[in-house]
Design a protein around this motif. Structure first.
Motif: not given
Length: 266
Positions: A50-74
């Motif tokens: 495709g030409t773009s991508v988006a990630v969807y998820g759920t945010l908990d009230i107890v703990t928050l995610p600490n994540t990283t996203y790498v596109l095409d090795g960038g």
């Protein structure tokens, strides 16, 4: 360039997970499924066209995610979210910039332990007019949807349940009507006797009188009882035979040919 949106669920085969992920879900999440992790270094890999991508998820009230996203090795793109007073569903974790149409790879990772990552689904943009200089095809497992619209739980199970219930009720109704038809017919016959028909039948039907004893029997019996009165026997037998002949047509006259009537002389 106009495009269409394609949703890829977290359980799709296009998404590959490392160890440390668990399956979960709720009615407020797409297809009621999510992939959760609190393990440091746990990651997922999505290959899409495709030409773009988006990630969807759920945010908990107890703990928050600490994540990283790498596109095409960038370069990695971090995301941790903001504290909320209640659980937030279908939140955007990551959105890529516009990409040339082709095959791309997205890798998401949990940076530290303790932060709960709840991954729900992905949205991939595909142009309506595919460039002629590419030979890539759109994944068949993806489900198209409108850009920016939130997915709703599938209604296939609900519709199937309603149709099944209607079919069951119709089956019961048909069986009941069939039972009523054979047990209580719609047109009842009149069982009362017709006296008029009985009278007419009695008038037209011939009366069969019981057969009377033959004259030979009467003659024999009378002769046995009165052997000494031969002079009166012929007259008596003639009278009885004449009476019986007029009384019933079924009486047969049988004369005793061996006996001759006596002659009377004056």
């Amino acid at each position: 360039m106009s495009s269409r949106s394609v949703i890829i669920d977290n359980t799709d085969a296009q998404v590959q997970y490392s160890p440390g992920w668990q399956a979960n879900g709720s009615p407020n999440e797409y297809k009621r499924t999510t992939s959760n992790t609190e393990t440091q270094g746990a990651s997922f890999t999505l290959k899409f066209v495709g030409t773009s991508v988006a990630v969807y998820g759920t945010l908990d009230i107890v703990t928050l995610p600490n994540t990283t996203y790498v596109l095409d090795g960038g370069n990695p793109f971090p995301f941790s979210g903001q504290p909320q007073s209640q659980i937030q569903y279908q939140q955007v974790f990551y959105t890529s910039p516009s990409l040339p149409y082709g095959e791309h790879t997205l890798v998401g990772s949990c940076v530290d332990g303790g932060g709960r990552v709840i991954l729900d689904y992905f949205v991939v943009e595909i142009p309506l007019e595919i460039p002629t200089n590419t030979s890539l095809s759109t994944p068949t497992s993806a489900v198209p949807t409108t850009l920016g619209s939130k997915p709703t739980p599938p209604t296939t199970a609900i519709v199937g349940g309603v149709l099944g219930g209607l079919l069951f009720l119709m089956t019961i109704l048909v069986a009941y009507l069939w039972y009523r038809q054979f047990r209580d017919p719609g047109r009842r016959r009149d069982t009362k006797p017709s006296f008029t028909s009985a009278e007419q039948d009695a008038q037209t039907r011939p009366f069969n009188a019981p057969a009377m004893a033959s004259s030979s029997y009467i003659t024999t019996q009378h002769d046995a009882e009165t052997p000494n009165h031969y002079s009166e026997t012929p007259r008596h037998r003639d009278v009885i035979s004449t009476v019986e002949r007029h009384k019933s047509p079924h009486v047969s006259l049988q004369w005793n040919q061996s006996q001759q009537p006596p002659s009377y002389s004056m």
